[in-house]
Structure formats: structure tokens, C-alpha cells
Design an enzyme around this catalytic site. Structure first.
Site, PDB file in Angstrom:
ATOM      1  N   SER A   7       0.853  -1.200   0.000  1.00  0.00           N
ATOM      2  CA  SER A   7       0.000   0.000   0.000  1.00  0.00           C
ATOM      3  C   SER A   7       0.879   1.237   0.000  1.00  0.00           C
ATOM      4  O   SER A   7       1.659   1.450   0.928  1.00  0.00           O
ATOM      5  CB  SER A   7      -0.888   0.020   1.238  1.00  0.00           C
ATOM      6  N   HIS A  32      -1.110  -1.184  -4.447  1.00  0.00           N
ATOM      7  CA  HIS A  32      -2.385  -0.934  -3.753  1.00  0.00           C
ATOM      8  C   HIS A  32      -2.492   0.557  -3.429  1.00  0.00           C
ATOM      9  O   HIS A  32      -1.646   1.117  -2.735  1.00  0.00           O
ATOM     10  CB  HIS A  32      -2.438  -1.776  -2.483  1.00  0.00           C
ATOM     11  N   ASP A  34      -4.753   3.460  -1.728  1.00  0.00           N
ATOM     12  CA  ASP A  34      -5.827   3.716  -0.762  1.00  0.00           C
ATOM     13  C   ASP A  34      -6.366   5.126  -0.936  1.00  0.00           C
ATOM     14  O   ASP A  34      -5.720   6.098  -0.554  1.00  0.00           O
ATOM     15  CB  ASP A  34      -5.287   3.534   0.662  1.00  0.00           C
ATOM     16  N   MET A  36      -9.031   7.857   0.094  1.00  0.00           N
ATOM     17  CA  MET A  36      -9.936   8.191   1.202  1.00  0.00           C
ATOM     18  C   MET A  36     -10.434   9.622   1.042  1.00  0.00           C
ATOM     19  O   MET A  36      -9.668  10.506   0.670  1.00  0.00           O
ATOM     20  CB  MET A  36      -9.196   8.060   2.538  1.00  0.00           C
ATOM     21  N   HIS A  65      -8.277   0.936  -4.064  1.00  0.00           N
ATOM     22  CA  HIS A  65      -9.220   0.667  -2.979  1.00  0.00           C
ATOM     23  C   HIS A  65      -9.912   1.990  -2.630  1.00  0.00           C
ATOM     24  O   HIS A  65      -9.302   2.862  -2.015  1.00  0.00           O
ATOM     25  CB  HIS A  65      -8.429   0.095  -1.785  1.00  0.00           C
ATOM     26  N   MET A  67     -12.214   4.232  -0.614  1.00  0.00           N
ATOM     27  CA  MET A  67     -12.911   4.417   0.669  1.00  0.00           C
ATOM     28  C   MET A  67     -13.574   5.781   0.588  1.00  0.00           C
ATOM     29  O   MET A  67     -13.178   6.739   1.266  1.00  0.00           O
ATOM     30  CB  MET A  67     -11.906   4.322   1.826  1.00  0.00           C
ATOM     31  N   MET A 136     -11.347  -6.555   4.911  1.00  0.00           N
ATOM     32  CA  MET A 136     -10.586  -5.636   5.767  1.00  0.00           C
ATOM     33  C   MET A 136     -10.315  -6.325   7.103  1.00  0.00           C
ATOM     34  O   MET A 136     -11.242  -6.790   7.770  1.00  0.00           O
ATOM     35  CB  MET A 136     -11.381  -4.356   6.033  1.00  0.00           C
ATOM     36  N   ASP A 174      -6.599  -6.963   3.863  1.00  0.00           N
ATOM     37  CA  ASP A 174      -6.016  -5.625   3.979  1.00  0.00           C
ATOM     38  C   ASP A 174      -6.066  -5.114   5.412  1.00  0.00           C
ATOM     39  O   ASP A 174      -7.149  -4.941   5.972  1.00  0.00           O
ATOM     40  CB  ASP A 174      -6.814  -4.699   3.038  1.00  0.00           C
TER      41      ASP A 174
HETATM   42  C1  DX5 Z   1      -6.531   0.997   5.574  1.00  0.00           C
HETATM   43  C2  DX5 Z   1      -5.990   0.735   4.196  1.00  0.00           C
HETATM   44  C3  DX5 Z   1      -4.861  -0.223   4.151  1.00  0.00           C
HETATM   45  C4  DX5 Z   1      -3.632   0.222   4.893  1.00  0.00           C
HETATM   46  C5  DX5 Z   1      -2.726  -0.945   5.106  1.00  0.00           C
HETATM   47  O1  DX5 Z   1      -7.699   1.723   5.492  1.00  0.00           O
HETATM   48  O2  DX5 Z   1      -7.019   0.212   3.382  1.00  0.00           O
HETATM   49  O3  DX5 Z   1      -4.544  -0.561   2.810  1.00  0.00           O
HETATM   50  O4  DX5 Z   1      -2.928   1.232   4.234  1.00  0.00           O
HETATM   51  O5  DX5 Z   1      -1.659  -0.532   5.902  1.00  0.00           O
HETATM   52  P1  DX5 Z   1      -0.981  -1.481   6.990  1.00  0.00           P
HETATM   53  O6  DX5 Z   1      -0.398  -2.644   6.249  1.00  0.00           O
HETATM   54  O7  DX5 Z   1       0.032  -0.589   7.614  1.00  0.00           O
HETATM   55  O8  DX5 Z   1      -2.076  -1.904   7.935  1.00  0.00           O
HETATM   56 ZN    ZN Z   2      -6.472  -0.640   1.346  1.00  0.00          ZN
END
Ligand code: DX5
Ligand code: ZN
Length: 217
Positions: A7, A32, A34, A36, A65, A67, A136, A174
Site C-alpha cells: 500500500s 495498492h 488507498d 480516502m 481501494h 474508501m 478488511m 487488507d
Molecule cells: C486501511 C488501508 C490499508 C492500509 C494498510 O484503510 O485500506 O490498505 O494502508 O496498511 P498497513 O499494512 O500498515 O495496515
Molecule cells: Zn487498502
């Protein structure tokens, strides 16, 4: 062997192109991303312009991903930016069927993400249409959280659904993935593990990714 999707949330944002280029040389299987929005989750990261800017630094599939609330508004723009896999949270939309169709019509892979408090039942009706299910193992929102052990049962249940209804389904896990829990995650039936802090906090990222995959030093 389990595949690793680092990520980039844990990468150096000031040097993202090079970070992504290095991941490809370090045995990563996916990138990956993320995304948000500060509404669906209490954190804001990056959006389409960042993905578009760094897309050329790797030929690996970009696993995006989302969110965000109302993902249907932005899915097309994320595909234009270079996403290969798009995963969204069903709780953020009432247009799940339409989104899955839209992603498929553009020739990309679709997935549904489930927070730890969302049961698998809700996605069963879509299972044959999905390329990926993202379990998750922490609540979406932040990197660096601790793996919730109950997630292993959910991975096993997802693997049973996969076996029954859709053998091509990819099970991605994840949140909080480390060298201490990845073998359990793999044995429960995961195909892909996302790893943020474990990879970017390692002195040698390539070595860490190899160890996460279960290769010996
Ligand atoms: C959390 C994200 C993850 C996160 C994973 O909301 O979706 O992808 O970045 O990070 P680690 O491996 O540090 O938990
Ligand atoms: Zn993620």
C-alpha cells in the site's frame, strides 16, 4: 504462493514515482492505492491526479481501494487515471450492481470491500460477478493498525464461497499484515495480502516482500 500488494499509503509521498518503480523491482505483485475522502472514512489521502501521475512508473496492476462515498461518481475517472482493479465499499453506495457493470464494461476488474463489522452475506448475491473480494482486517481509514484475529474466520468463509460459486475470485486481505500473521492469512485462503507499514517500515523492502511471500532468505 500468496501475492503481495504494497500500500503506497505508507510510501514517501514526496518521491512517489520512484517508490512505485522500486516496488516493481522488489517482487511486488500489485500496487495498492488507498483512496480516502474524509467522509466515508475519517482521513484524506489522494485521488485520480496522483494515480495518473505515477501510473507510468510501473507496469504492475494498480489495485485501487476506494474508501469514498458515492463511488459511482468517480469510478470512470479512476479507470481513466490507470486503475486496473477497483474495489469499493458497498456501504458507501446504493448502486452496487451498476458500478460492477460499469467496471466490467470498461474491461477492468471489480471488487467489493468489507469492513470488519460487515458480514459476507450481503455480497453473496454478487459473488459470481466479482473479480475480487477485499476483506478488511482493520477498520478502513488508517495504515499501521493491528490485525483483527477474527478476520481469519471471514477469510475462510470467503474461500468457501469462492470454492462453491466463483473459482476465479481473488480474496484480498487488507490491514495489519505482518510476518507474524501472514502464514495464517495464507492458510485461511487469501490470494493477495496488502502490506503498508510492514513493507515500507522494513530496512530492505525487496527482502520483506520475499519473506511475506514465504520465500526463504
Ligand atoms: C486501511 C488501508 C490499508 C492500509 C494498510 O484503510 O485500506 O490498505 O494502508 O496498511 P498497513 O499494512 O500498515 O495496515
Ligand atoms: Zn487498502
Amino acid at each position: 504462493m500468496i501475492k503481495i500488494a504494497p500500500s503506497i499509503l505508507s510510501a514517501d509521498f514526496a518521491d512517489m514515482g520512484r517508490e512505485i518503480e522500486n516496488l516493481e523491482k522488489s517482487y511486488a505483485d500489485f500496487i495498492h492505492c488507498d483512496v480516502m475522502d474524509g467522509v466515508f472514512v475519517p482521513n484524506i489521502t489522494f485521488g485520480m491526479p496522483m494515480i495518473k501521475a505515477v501510473r507510468r512508473f510501473s507496469a504492475l496492476p494498480f489495485d485501487v481501494h476506494l474508501m469514498i462515498e458515492r463511488p459511482e461518481k468517480y469510478v470512470g475517472a479512476f479507470i481513466d487515471a490507470g486503475a486496473d482493479f477497483i474495489t469499493f465499499h458497498e456501504a458507501a453506495t446504493d448502486k452496487t450492481g451498476e458500478i460492477l457493470e460499469l467496471i466490467g464494461a470498461r474491461g477492468k476488474k471489480c471488487g467489493i470491500a468489507l469492513n470488519p463489522d460487515i458480514p459476507l452475506d450481503g455480497v453473496e448475491k454478487y459473488i459470481e460477478k466479482l473479480d475480487m473480494i477485499l476483506i478488511m482486517s482493520v477498520f478502513a481509514g488508517f495504515g499501521g493498525q493491528k490485525f483483527i484475529p477474527d478476520s481469519l474466520k471471514k477469510i475462510e468463509a470467503a474461500a468457501a464461497l469462492k470454492n462453491k460459486y466463483n473459482k476465479n475470485l481473488l480474496i484480498e486481505v487488507d490491514g495489519g499484515v505482518t510476518l507474524d500473521n501472514i502464514r495464517d492469512i495464507e492458510n485461511a485462503g487469501a490470494d493477495i495480502a496488502v502490506a503498508g507499514s510492514s513493507v515500507f517500515g522494513a530496512p530492505d523492502k525487496a527482502e520483506r516482500i520475499r519473506l511475506l511471500k514465504g520465500e526463504r532468505q
